[in-house]
Design a protein around this motif. Structure first.
Motif, mmCIF file in Angstrom:
data_model
loop_
_atom_site.group_PDB
_atom_site.id
_atom_site.type_symbol
_atom_site.label_atom_id
_atom_site.label_comp_id
_atom_site.label_asym_id
_atom_site.label_seq_id
_atom_site.Cartn_x
_atom_site.Cartn_y
_atom_site.Cartn_z
ATOM 1 N N THR A 87 -1.166 -33.336 3.504
ATOM 2 C CA THR A 87 -1.484 -34.146 2.331
ATOM 3 C C THR A 87 -0.777 -35.491 2.445
ATOM 4 O OG1 THR A 87 0.296 -33.366 0.873
ATOM 5 C CG2 THR A 87 -1.746 -32.087 0.879
ATOM 6 N N TYR A 88 -1.517 -36.512 2.076
ATOM 7 C CA TYR A 88 -1.033 -37.887 2.126
ATOM 8 C C TYR A 88 -1.208 -38.526 0.759
ATOM 9 C CZ TYR A 88 -1.103 -37.636 7.239
ATOM 10 O OH TYR A 88 -0.862 -37.285 8.537
ATOM 11 N N GLY A 89 -0.403 -39.532 0.503
ATOM 12 C CA GLY A 89 -0.540 -40.312 -0.709
ATOM 13 C C GLY A 89 -0.096 -41.732 -0.439
ATOM 14 N N PRO A 90 -0.312 -42.580 -1.422
ATOM 15 C CA PRO A 90 0.037 -43.987 -1.222
ATOM 16 C C PRO A 90 1.544 -44.213 -1.197
ATOM 17 C CG PRO A 90 -0.733 -43.611 -3.469
ATOM 18 C CD PRO A 90 -0.915 -42.323 -2.720
ATOM 19 N N SER A 91 1.968 -45.037 -0.241
ATOM 20 C CA SER A 91 3.372 -45.456 -0.184
ATOM 21 C C SER A 91 3.546 -46.648 -1.123
ATOM 22 C CB SER A 91 3.748 -45.851 1.243
ATOM 23 O OG SER A 91 3.073 -47.043 1.607
ATOM 24 N N ALA A 92 4.743 -47.157 -1.231
ATOM 25 C CA ALA A 92 5.015 -48.329 -2.067
ATOM 26 C C ALA A 92 4.188 -49.529 -1.607
ATOM 27 C CB ALA A 92 6.507 -48.653 -2.044
ATOM 28 N N SER A 93 3.898 -49.600 -0.302
ATOM 29 C CA SER A 93 3.103 -50.717 0.229
ATOM 30 C C SER A 93 1.603 -50.449 0.178
ATOM 31 C CB SER A 93 3.528 -51.020 1.666
ATOM 32 O OG SER A 93 3.183 -49.937 2.511
ATOM 33 N N GLY A 94 1.217 -49.257 -0.271
ATOM 34 C CA GLY A 94 -0.203 -48.927 -0.377
ATOM 35 C C GLY A 94 -0.771 -48.193 0.820
ATOM 36 N N GLU A 95 0.002 -48.081 1.902
ATOM 37 C CA GLU A 95 -0.440 -47.334 3.084
ATOM 38 C C GLU A 95 -0.312 -45.837 2.806
ATOM 39 O OE1 GLU A 95 -1.607 -48.844 5.942
ATOM 40 O OE2 GLU A 95 -1.435 -50.688 4.762
ATOM 41 N N LEU A 96 -1.081 -45.030 3.534
ATOM 42 C CA LEU A 96 -0.948 -43.581 3.379
ATOM 43 C C LEU A 96 0.320 -43.101 4.057
ATOM 44 C CD1 LEU A 96 -4.564 -42.192 3.906
ATOM 45 C CD2 LEU A 96 -3.284 -42.425 1.770
ATOM 46 N N GLU A 97 1.053 -42.237 3.359
ATOM 47 C CA GLU A 97 2.244 -41.616 3.933
ATOM 48 C C GLU A 97 2.132 -40.103 3.763
ATOM 49 O OE1 GLU A 97 5.786 -42.944 1.895
ATOM 50 O OE2 GLU A 97 5.110 -42.165 -0.025
ATOM 51 N N LEU A 98 2.713 -39.382 4.717
ATOM 52 C CA LEU A 98 2.694 -37.923 4.678
ATOM 53 C C LEU A 98 3.557 -37.426 3.535
ATOM 54 C CD1 LEU A 98 1.822 -35.257 6.098
ATOM 55 C CD2 LEU A 98 3.959 -35.413 7.384
ATOM 56 N N TRP A 99 2.961 -36.613 2.679
ATOM 57 C CA TRP A 99 3.718 -36.013 1.580
ATOM 58 C C TRP A 99 4.086 -34.564 1.895
ATOM 59 C CZ3 TRP A 99 0.698 -37.681 -3.472
ATOM 60 C CH2 TRP A 99 0.973 -39.030 -3.726
ATOM 61 N N ALA A 100 3.106 -33.795 2.371
ATOM 62 C CA ALA A 100 3.345 -32.358 2.557
ATOM 63 C C ALA A 100 2.425 -31.809 3.635
ATOM 64 C CB ALA A 100 3.103 -31.608 1.243
ATOM 65 N N VAL A 101 2.757 -30.620 4.089
ATOM 66 C CA VAL A 101 1.839 -29.844 4.918
ATOM 67 C C VAL A 101 1.387 -28.665 4.067
ATOM 68 C CG1 VAL A 101 3.000 -30.559 7.045
ATOM 69 C CG2 VAL A 101 3.597 -28.370 6.008
ATOM 70 N N GLU A 102 0.224 -28.154 4.400
ATOM 71 C CA GLU A 102 -0.294 -27.021 3.628
ATOM 72 C C GLU A 102 -0.879 -25.987 4.575
ATOM 73 O OE1 GLU A 102 -3.516 -25.932 0.099
ATOM 74 O OE2 GLU A 102 -3.061 -28.032 0.521
ATOM 75 N N TYR A 103 -0.486 -24.759 4.335
ATOM 76 C CA TYR A 103 -1.037 -23.629 5.077
ATOM 77 C C TYR A 103 -2.134 -23.032 4.215
ATOM 78 C CZ TYR A 103 2.990 -24.526 7.883
ATOM 79 O OH TYR A 103 3.903 -25.164 8.673
ATOM 80 N N PHE A 104 -3.262 -22.707 4.818
ATOM 81 C CA PHE A 104 -4.450 -22.266 4.095
ATOM 82 C C PHE A 104 -5.083 -21.131 4.874
ATOM 83 C CE2 PHE A 104 -9.012 -22.315 3.473
ATOM 84 C CZ PHE A 104 -9.167 -22.506 2.113
ATOM 85 N N GLU A 105 -5.439 -20.075 4.152
ATOM 86 C CA GLU A 105 -6.078 -18.946 4.809
ATOM 87 C C GLU A 105 -7.093 -18.313 3.865
ATOM 88 O OE1 GLU A 105 -4.560 -14.827 6.692
ATOM 89 O OE2 GLU A 105 -3.401 -16.601 7.246
ATOM 90 N N PRO A 106 -8.384 -18.309 4.246
ATOM 91 C CA PRO A 106 -9.371 -17.608 3.412
ATOM 92 C C PRO A 106 -8.980 -16.138 3.253
ATOM 93 C CG PRO A 106 -10.474 -18.986 5.021
ATOM 94 C CD PRO A 106 -9.003 -18.978 5.377
#
Length: 179
Positions: free
Chosen positions: A107-126
């Motif tokens: 997951t990414y979100g906006p940094s203070a400068s507006g660029e995408l920065e990594l926020w988290a990793v997510e594990y997903f399993e059906p």
């Protein structure tokens, strides 16, 4: 008398070890005897491994080059935000052992400068009838319905590796970030 003190001391140490194991791993203070902290230490080492293995994804272009595809929508709720999910379909393997070094989502979100920065990793399993997946001693959330019509019933686990989450490392939403 010396024997009685030894027995009392051993009993107190055993009670301390049993009581410490009943605490959540994050609540165990660092001054407990090493024998009372193995789960905490193992989970901390696992998180360090996840952070090291995914450090390259602080550059979103690297994630895209390795097969992660943007959902283009930033997930948020009154509880905070998750961010924009980038999914790598090749890493989604229902029922397979969880590889902490290969999260199926970032997951990414906006940094203070507006660029995408990594926020988290997510594990997903059906969900396919398997036991609840685990990352070390941390159980995944779920099973839960899909968040849209194309998403199956699933288990997931967010790990806030890029941004501090005051709700906890494994909380789904982070109240300190916004889309």
């Amino acid at each position: 008398m010396h024997t009685r003190r030894t027995i009392v001391a051993a009993g107190l140490l055993a009670a301390l070890a049993v009581g410490a194991q009943a605490l959540p791993a994050a609540a165990q203070p660092d001054d407990l005897p090493a024998a009372a902290r193995p789960a905490h230490a193992a989970q901390a080492a696992l998180l360090a491994e996840v952070r090291a293995a995914t450090a390259r994804f602080h550059d979103v272009d690297v994630a895209i080059a390795e097969g992660y595809q943007s959902t283009h929508e930033c997930a948020s709720s009154p509880d905070g935000a998750m961010g924009i999910h980038f999914v790598n379909p090749a890493l989604i393997a229902p029922g397979a052992p969880v590889d902490p070094t290969k999260p199926p989502m970032l997951t990414y979100g906006p940094s203070a400068s507006g660029e995408l920065e990594l926020w988290a990793v997510e594990y997903f399993e059906p969900e396919i009838g398997q036991p609840r997946p685990m990352l070390g001693d941390q159980p995944f959330d779920g099973p839960m319905p899909g968040h849209d019509a194309d998403m199956p019933v699933h288990y997931d686990l967010h790990v806030w590796t890029g941004k501090h989450n005051p709700q906890g490392t494994y909380a789904p939403f982070n109240p300190s970030v916004s889309c």
